[in-house]
Write a protein that holds these residues in place. Structure first.
Motif, PDB file in Angstrom:
ATOM      1  N   VAL B  16       9.659 179.157  95.520  1.00  0.00           N
ATOM      2  CA  VAL B  16       9.032 178.446  96.631  1.00  0.00           C
ATOM      3  C   VAL B  16      10.127 177.746  97.422  1.00  0.00           C
ATOM      4  O   VAL B  16      11.001 177.099  96.848  1.00  0.00           O
ATOM      5  CB  VAL B  16       7.997 177.402  96.138  1.00  0.00           C
ATOM      6  CG1 VAL B  16       7.290 176.770  97.329  1.00  0.00           C
ATOM      7  CG2 VAL B  16       6.983 178.033  95.198  1.00  0.00           C
ATOM      8  N   VAL B  17      10.081 177.916  98.745  1.00  0.00           N
ATOM      9  CA  VAL B  17      11.110 177.354  99.600  1.00  0.00           C
ATOM     10  C   VAL B  17      10.456 176.447 100.640  1.00  0.00           C
ATOM     11  O   VAL B  17       9.422 176.793 101.208  1.00  0.00           O
ATOM     12  CB  VAL B  17      11.909 178.479 100.304  1.00  0.00           C
ATOM     13  CG1 VAL B  17      13.050 177.896 101.132  1.00  0.00           C
ATOM     14  CG2 VAL B  17      12.446 179.469  99.281  1.00  0.00           C
ATOM     15  N   GLU B  18      11.063 175.282 100.842  1.00  0.00           N
ATOM     16  CA  GLU B  18      10.523 174.334 101.822  1.00  0.00           C
ATOM     17  C   GLU B  18      11.284 174.470 103.143  1.00  0.00           C
ATOM     18  O   GLU B  18      12.510 174.499 103.165  1.00  0.00           O
ATOM     19  CB  GLU B  18      10.681 172.916 101.271  1.00  0.00           C
ATOM     20  CG  GLU B  18      10.194 171.836 102.218  1.00  0.00           C
ATOM     21  CD  GLU B  18      10.677 170.458 101.779  1.00  0.00           C
ATOM     22  OE1 GLU B  18       9.947 169.816 101.012  1.00  0.00           O
ATOM     23  OE2 GLU B  18      11.782 170.056 102.193  1.00  0.00           O
ATOM     24  N   PHE B  19      10.532 174.543 104.226  1.00  0.00           N
ATOM     25  CA  PHE B  19      11.128 174.580 105.564  1.00  0.00           C
ATOM     26  C   PHE B  19      10.617 173.384 106.356  1.00  0.00           C
ATOM     27  O   PHE B  19       9.418 173.112 106.358  1.00  0.00           O
ATOM     28  CB  PHE B  19      10.713 175.845 106.317  1.00  0.00           C
ATOM     29  CG  PHE B  19      11.315 177.104 105.775  1.00  0.00           C
ATOM     30  CD1 PHE B  19      12.482 177.615 106.304  1.00  0.00           C
ATOM     31  CD2 PHE B  19      10.700 177.782 104.723  1.00  0.00           C
ATOM     32  CE1 PHE B  19      13.032 178.788 105.805  1.00  0.00           C
ATOM     33  CE2 PHE B  19      11.243 178.946 104.221  1.00  0.00           C
ATOM     34  CZ  PHE B  19      12.423 179.452 104.763  1.00  0.00           C
ATOM     35  N   VAL B  20      11.522 172.686 107.024  1.00  0.00           N
ATOM     36  CA  VAL B  20      11.108 171.643 107.955  1.00  0.00           C
ATOM     37  C   VAL B  20      11.347 172.187 109.359  1.00  0.00           C
ATOM     38  O   VAL B  20      12.452 172.621 109.688  1.00  0.00           O
ATOM     39  CB  VAL B  20      11.893 170.340 107.727  1.00  0.00           C
ATOM     40  CG1 VAL B  20      11.469 169.272 108.734  1.00  0.00           C
ATOM     41  CG2 VAL B  20      11.673 169.839 106.298  1.00  0.00           C
ATOM     42  N   ILE B  21      10.284 172.209 110.150  1.00  0.00           N
ATOM     43  CA  ILE B  21      10.333 172.858 111.467  1.00  0.00           C
ATOM     44  C   ILE B  21      10.089 171.821 112.564  1.00  0.00           C
ATOM     45  O   ILE B  21       9.217 170.957 112.416  1.00  0.00           O
ATOM     46  CB  ILE B  21       9.235 173.949 111.579  1.00  0.00           C
ATOM     47  CG1 ILE B  21       9.229 174.858 110.353  1.00  0.00           C
ATOM     48  CG2 ILE B  21       9.341 174.708 112.898  1.00  0.00           C
ATOM     49  CD1 ILE B  21      10.134 176.020 110.368  1.00  0.00           C
ATOM     50  N   GLU B  22      10.838 171.939 113.639  1.00  0.00           N
ATOM     51  CA  GLU B  22      10.653 171.045 114.777  1.00  0.00           C
ATOM     52  C   GLU B  22       9.444 171.524 115.580  1.00  0.00           C
ATOM     53  O   GLU B  22       9.489 172.595 116.186  1.00  0.00           O
ATOM     54  CB  GLU B  22      11.906 171.125 115.643  1.00  0.00           C
ATOM     55  CG  GLU B  22      12.221 169.863 116.397  1.00  0.00           C
ATOM     56  CD  GLU B  22      13.596 169.985 117.026  1.00  0.00           C
ATOM     57  OE1 GLU B  22      14.553 169.454 116.434  1.00  0.00           O
ATOM     58  OE2 GLU B  22      13.704 170.639 118.075  1.00  0.00           O
ATOM     59  N   ALA B  23       8.364 170.763 115.548  1.00  0.00           N
ATOM     60  CA  ALA B  23       7.131 171.150 116.252  1.00  0.00           C
ATOM     61  C   ALA B  23       6.352 169.879 116.586  1.00  0.00           C
ATOM     62  O   ALA B  23       5.350 169.577 115.944  1.00  0.00           O
ATOM     63  CB  ALA B  23       6.296 172.095 115.393  1.00  0.00           C
ATOM     64  N   PRO B  24       6.809 169.139 117.596  1.00  0.00           N
ATOM     65  CA  PRO B  24       6.231 167.819 117.875  1.00  0.00           C
ATOM     66  C   PRO B  24       4.726 167.836 118.146  1.00  0.00           C
ATOM     67  O   PRO B  24       4.005 166.954 117.686  1.00  0.00           O
ATOM     68  CB  PRO B  24       6.994 167.348 119.116  1.00  0.00           C
ATOM     69  CG  PRO B  24       8.014 168.366 119.434  1.00  0.00           C
ATOM     70  CD  PRO B  24       7.905 169.497 118.487  1.00  0.00           C
ATOM     71  N   ALA B  53       3.583 168.519 105.052  1.00  0.00           N
ATOM     72  CA  ALA B  53       3.834 167.158 105.521  1.00  0.00           C
ATOM     73  C   ALA B  53       4.147 167.218 107.008  1.00  0.00           C
ATOM     74  O   ALA B  53       4.514 168.269 107.527  1.00  0.00           O
ATOM     75  CB  ALA B  53       5.022 166.550 104.773  1.00  0.00           C
ATOM     76  N   ALA B  54       3.990 166.075 107.666  1.00  0.00           N
ATOM     77  CA  ALA B  54       4.324 166.000 109.086  1.00  0.00           C
ATOM     78  C   ALA B  54       4.956 164.653 109.369  1.00  0.00           C
ATOM     79  O   ALA B  54       4.539 163.639 108.808  1.00  0.00           O
ATOM     80  CB  ALA B  54       3.075 166.195 109.938  1.00  0.00           C
ATOM     81  N   ASP B  55       5.993 164.647 110.202  1.00  0.00           N
ATOM     82  CA  ASP B  55       6.654 163.407 110.587  1.00  0.00           C
ATOM     83  C   ASP B  55       6.484 163.236 112.096  1.00  0.00           C
ATOM     84  O   ASP B  55       7.138 163.923 112.890  1.00  0.00           O
ATOM     85  CB  ASP B  55       8.140 163.482 110.210  1.00  0.00           C
ATOM     86  CG  ASP B  55       8.847 162.152 110.426  1.00  0.00           C
ATOM     87  OD1 ASP B  55       8.523 161.456 111.410  1.00  0.00           O
ATOM     88  OD2 ASP B  55       9.738 161.815 109.613  1.00  0.00           O
ATOM     89  N   THR B  56       5.590 162.333 112.462  1.00  0.00           N
ATOM     90  CA  THR B  56       5.251 162.162 113.871  1.00  0.00           C
ATOM     91  C   THR B  56       6.464 161.714 114.677  1.00  0.00           C
ATOM     92  O   THR B  56       6.685 162.179 115.791  1.00  0.00           O
ATOM     93  CB  THR B  56       4.137 161.113 114.020  1.00  0.00           C
ATOM     94  OG1 THR B  56       3.146 161.390 113.037  1.00  0.00           O
ATOM     95  CG2 THR B  56       3.503 161.178 115.389  1.00  0.00           C
ATOM     96  N   GLU B  57       7.252 160.795 114.095  1.00  0.00           N
ATOM     97  CA  GLU B  57       8.387 160.260 114.849  1.00  0.00           C
ATOM     98  C   GLU B  57       9.470 161.297 115.095  1.00  0.00           C
ATOM     99  O   GLU B  57       9.995 161.427 116.199  1.00  0.00           O
ATOM    100  CB  GLU B  57       8.986 159.065 114.106  1.00  0.00           C
ATOM    101  CG  GLU B  57       8.287 157.780 114.496  1.00  0.00           C
ATOM    102  CD  GLU B  57       8.707 156.607 113.641  1.00  0.00           C
ATOM    103  OE1 GLU B  57       9.868 156.605 113.174  1.00  0.00           O
ATOM    104  OE2 GLU B  57       7.874 155.718 113.441  1.00  0.00           O
ATOM    105  N   LYS B  58       9.782 162.043 114.029  1.00  0.00           N
ATOM    106  CA  LYS B  58      10.811 163.074 114.199  1.00  0.00           C
ATOM    107  C   LYS B  58      10.248 164.335 114.861  1.00  0.00           C
ATOM    108  O   LYS B  58      11.008 165.203 115.281  1.00  0.00           O
ATOM    109  CB  LYS B  58      11.395 163.452 112.830  1.00  0.00           C
ATOM    110  CG  LYS B  58      12.291 162.366 112.232  1.00  0.00           C
ATOM    111  CD  LYS B  58      12.933 162.874 110.948  1.00  0.00           C
ATOM    112  CE  LYS B  58      13.663 161.762 110.212  1.00  0.00           C
ATOM    113  NZ  LYS B  58      13.632 161.958 108.752  1.00  0.00           N
ATOM    114  N   GLY B  59       8.926 164.427 114.896  1.00  0.00           N
ATOM    115  CA  GLY B  59       8.314 165.617 115.483  1.00  0.00           C
ATOM    116  C   GLY B  59       8.497 166.859 114.639  1.00  0.00           C
ATOM    117  O   GLY B  59       8.643 167.962 115.156  1.00  0.00           O
ATOM    118  N   THR B  60       8.514 166.680 113.318  1.00  0.00           N
ATOM    119  CA  THR B  60       8.713 167.834 112.434  1.00  0.00           C
ATOM    120  C   THR B  60       7.503 168.075 111.536  1.00  0.00           C
ATOM    121  O   THR B  60       6.748 167.157 111.233  1.00  0.00           O
ATOM    122  CB  THR B  60       9.940 167.632 111.525  1.00  0.00           C
ATOM    123  OG1 THR B  60       9.752 166.431 110.781  1.00  0.00           O
ATOM    124  CG2 THR B  60      11.213 167.535 112.338  1.00  0.00           C
TER     125      THR B  60
END
Lengths: 431, 284
Positions: B16-24, B53-60
């Protein structure tokens, strides 16, 4: 040839053809220009009221509209208005404007959001942008065009033509944001907060209807939307594209509208040997454009009319092996004015097929209605909007096309987009 | 285009691989239980993945992917700094957490990547969450620290006994119920057969059980009907009516068969990427 055909126009004093056109194209005027060989002027006349002529020329049901009302048609063939429109649009696409690209009007500073980039949204956006409005289209898919790209196949409406019509809108300053699902990523209220002064909802029909008969979830049963989206939008028929598509050798398409004809002809092109249109009413009642039925017949699609599906049959692995139908006869006219089909008792039989495509229509997508407070819905789940202005129950929110009416035609959606554009202009002028 | 901000494997076996994607736009509204659809490039298919997960501030937006299919394996060939063509969402209905006080969350294998954000979301709201995370063996265990920090009590099980408690997650869940633990609801995510077993078990205890379905999808907005399933005798679309449903009403056999429809095409595509391109697309 186009000039000769155009010369057949009698230039009637009261042109019935125009009454039949949902976007009121000035038909006798443009046809007269074609007859003179002035195709540029013909194009200018058409596009003064119709922003997508290359598309309309190909997909409008002309026999029920302009050509259906043509006086020439009373005795003999009506003037080929649809083909002339298509010719003028294609000529323009290939030759461009004599005087270069049309001037982009100065902006008037009013921001309008359009939800959905199908025929309703594109028309509304095009009309507003030509008047100087700052228009942004939000599209849920990765590509703009709505039903013009996911629904109508390449062989009927080349995607390059749609792309060119969309590029023209962009020339007028329309911004298109793809991958944006309004109702989920952003609500209509948030669009207003962002500074949009009016919103047009042209989100289309959405949810495919199923028959609710046994066997509908067997392997090899698809909605027409699924088959067509895989083929048209995802280009699954080309080996270099990843999306899979599998259609069997013997295919039953349930339904007989334009979408059913598209599905049947697509199935043929994907390698099916025998394709049946299964329809509970008769040939007379068939709702598809005459031309589509004609093409399907030429491609040897077999019409099983007055046959109503009662069950889809599968094998031990749940793969489709047949569709059981009951024969019908036509009784008294029903609410729609068409003669009501009645089952003939004991006439059931099985058509051997390995795939079944359900093409019996769609119901409006509830996504926007359920996330927009104060938006009234019809009993069938459509958005309530005025025929005259496109206005909904929410001030500043307008709607049109299949999202309002349920599944209808491209040109009706364009007509609604046009009406709403005028409605938005009025609304913003009087705000 | 949507940029990959970071990428990391979640276990030693790298299953299993985790990806953090820029998608504001997606990050702003994402709620536990919802999913996104991504597309690698012009030639790619649309693939649904649950939002981890989602990070509203970073938009990811964070997603966790098991690289087993053609598209997920090709995604796994990309690195931080690369971009993908499309990333649309949030789609589907968020998990309903209203009125819940105590919940048992049961995850199976990579399903824990989907179950964890829901469990954490509940716990953040003050709901007491017991989580049973089942894996085949120690080398594929994921998110242990995150889960331990994010729920009230965490129980890890492995089928082969190489880590945590030996046995299936269903068995552990039953043990918790037998020990007198009372739950308002069981939430369950994992392989279809596992979810079915959990539902069979909870039926006996009369506990409402919510499952998260991941059928074949195309548009993800209710337009194609590919993701349809039968729930309580009615046809539902997982993308707009779900992805979560009452597990006691789901027609499990129908789902298992439907998910195999394109198995042959997928296998052929896998052979193709391995054999011809070594996994990297030659065109485009």
């Amino acid at each position: 040839m186009a000039i000769d055909e155009a010369k057949r126009c009698l230039n009637c004093k009261r042109p019935a053809c125009m009454e039949g056109c949902p976007v009121a194209v000035r038909i006798p005027e443009f046809v007269a220009k074609v007859a003179e060989g002035d195709f540029d002027e013909a194009y200018r006349i058409i596009t003064s009221t119709n922003s997508l002529p290359a598309i309309c020329g190909r997909v409008c049901p002309q026999e029920n509209q302009c050509e259906g009302k043509c006086v020439r048609g009373i005795k003999g063939e009506p003037v080929g208005i649809g083909r002339l429109e298509r010719f003028v649009a294609d000529y323009h696409m290939n030759h461009g404007h004599k005087d270069g690209a049309p001037a982009v009007p100065a902006g008037n500073g009013h921001k309008v959001a359009v939800i959905g980039s199908g025929p309703a949204g594109l028309t509304c956006a095009g009309d507003l942008a030509r008047k100087g409005y700052d228009v942004t289209i939000y599209e849920a898919f990765h590509k703009a065009g709505g039903v013009l790209v996911y629904g109508i196949p390449e062989f009927r409406l080349p995607k390059a033509i749609v792309a060119k019509e969309i590029a023209k809108l962009e020339h007028f300053g329309v911004k298109i944001i793809t991958d944006a699902v309004i109702g989920r990523a952003e609500s209509i209220d948030e669009l207003f907060e962002e500074g949009f002064e009016a919103v047009f909802i042209g989100s289309g029909a959405g949810l495919p209807q199923f028959l609710h008969i046994p066997g509908e979830n067997l392997l090899g049963v698809f909605s027409a939307n699924e088959l067509l989206t895989r083929s048209n939008l995802m280009k699954a028929y080309l080996p270099e594209y990843d999306t899979p598509i599998r259609i069997g050798k013997r295919v039953a398409v349930v339904g007989a509208g334009n979408v059913a004809m598209d599905a049947a002809r697509t199935a043929k092109r994907l390698g099916a040997d025998e394709v049946y249109i299964v329809y509970r009413r008769g040939m007379e009642e068939l709702p598809a454009r005459k031309e589509e039925v004609h093409h399907a017949q030429e491609e040897e699609v077999i019409f099983k009319v007055l046959n109503n599906p009662v069950e889809i049959i599968g094998d031990e692995n749940d793969k489709v092996t047949g569709i059981k139908v009951v024969k019908m006869e036509l009784g008294e006219p029903d609410a729609s004015g068409r003669r009501k089909p009645v089952a003939i008792e004991g006439s059931e039989y099985v058509i051997d097929v390995d795939s079944v495509i359900i093409a019996i229509g769609t119901s409006p997508n509830p996504l926007i209605l359920t996330t927009t407070p104060g938006l009234e819905a019809t009993k069938k789940g459509g958005i309530v909007a005025s025929d005259e202005t496109g206005a909904t129950s929410r001030p500043g929110v307008f709607a049109g096309g299949d999202a309002v009416t349920g599944a209808a035609t491209v040109i009706k959606a364009m007509g609604a987009g046009k009406v709403a554009a005028a409605g938005i202009v009025d609304y913003l002028a009087n705000k | 285009m949507f940029k990959i901000v970071s990428k990391r494997p979640l276990n030693e076996a790298k299953t299993v691989v985790e990806f953090v994607i820029e998608a504001p736009l997606v990050a702003r509204k994402a709620r536990p239980g919802q999913f996104i659809i991504f597309r690698l490039d012009e030639y790619g298919e649309r693939v649904p993945v649950t939002i981890a997960a989602a990070d509203t501030e970073k938009g990811t937006v964070t997603i966790m992917v098991q690289p087993v299919g053609q598209t997920t394996r090709m995604l796994n060939l990309l690195e931080a700094g690369d971009s993908i063509a499309d990333f649309v969402g949030p789609l589907g209905r968020p998990t309903n957490m209203e009125g819940l006080k105590r919940v048992c969350v049961v995850g199976g294998g990579v399903g824990n990547a989907i179950a964890y954000p829901v469990a954490k979301g509940m716990h953040d709201l003050g709901i007491e969450v017991d989580m049973v995370a089942g894996f085949r063996s120690k080398d594929i265990v994921i998110l242990e620290d995150e889960m331990r920090a994010g729920v009230t009590n965490l129980y890890i099980t492995t089928d082969d006994g190489s880590y945590g408690e030996a046995g299936f997650n269903v068995t552990k869940m039953k043990a918790l119920l037998d020990a007198g633990n009372q739950y308002d609801e069981v939430m369950c995510v994992g392989p279809t057969r596992m979810m079915q077993r959990v539902c069979d078990a909870t039926k006996e205890y009369g506990i409402k059980t919510i499952v998260s379905m991941n059928p074949i999808m195309l548009d993800g907005t209710g337009m194609c009907g590919a993701c349809r399933l039968t729930v309580g005798g009615e046809t539902k679309f997982a993308c707009v009516d779900g992805p979560e449903f009452d597990g006691h009403l789901v027609d499990w056999d129908g789902i298992i068969k439907r998910s195999t429809y394109y198995a042959d095409e997928e296998k052929a595509a896998m052979d193709h990427i391995c054999r011809i391109t070594g996994g990297v697309r030659e065109h485009g």
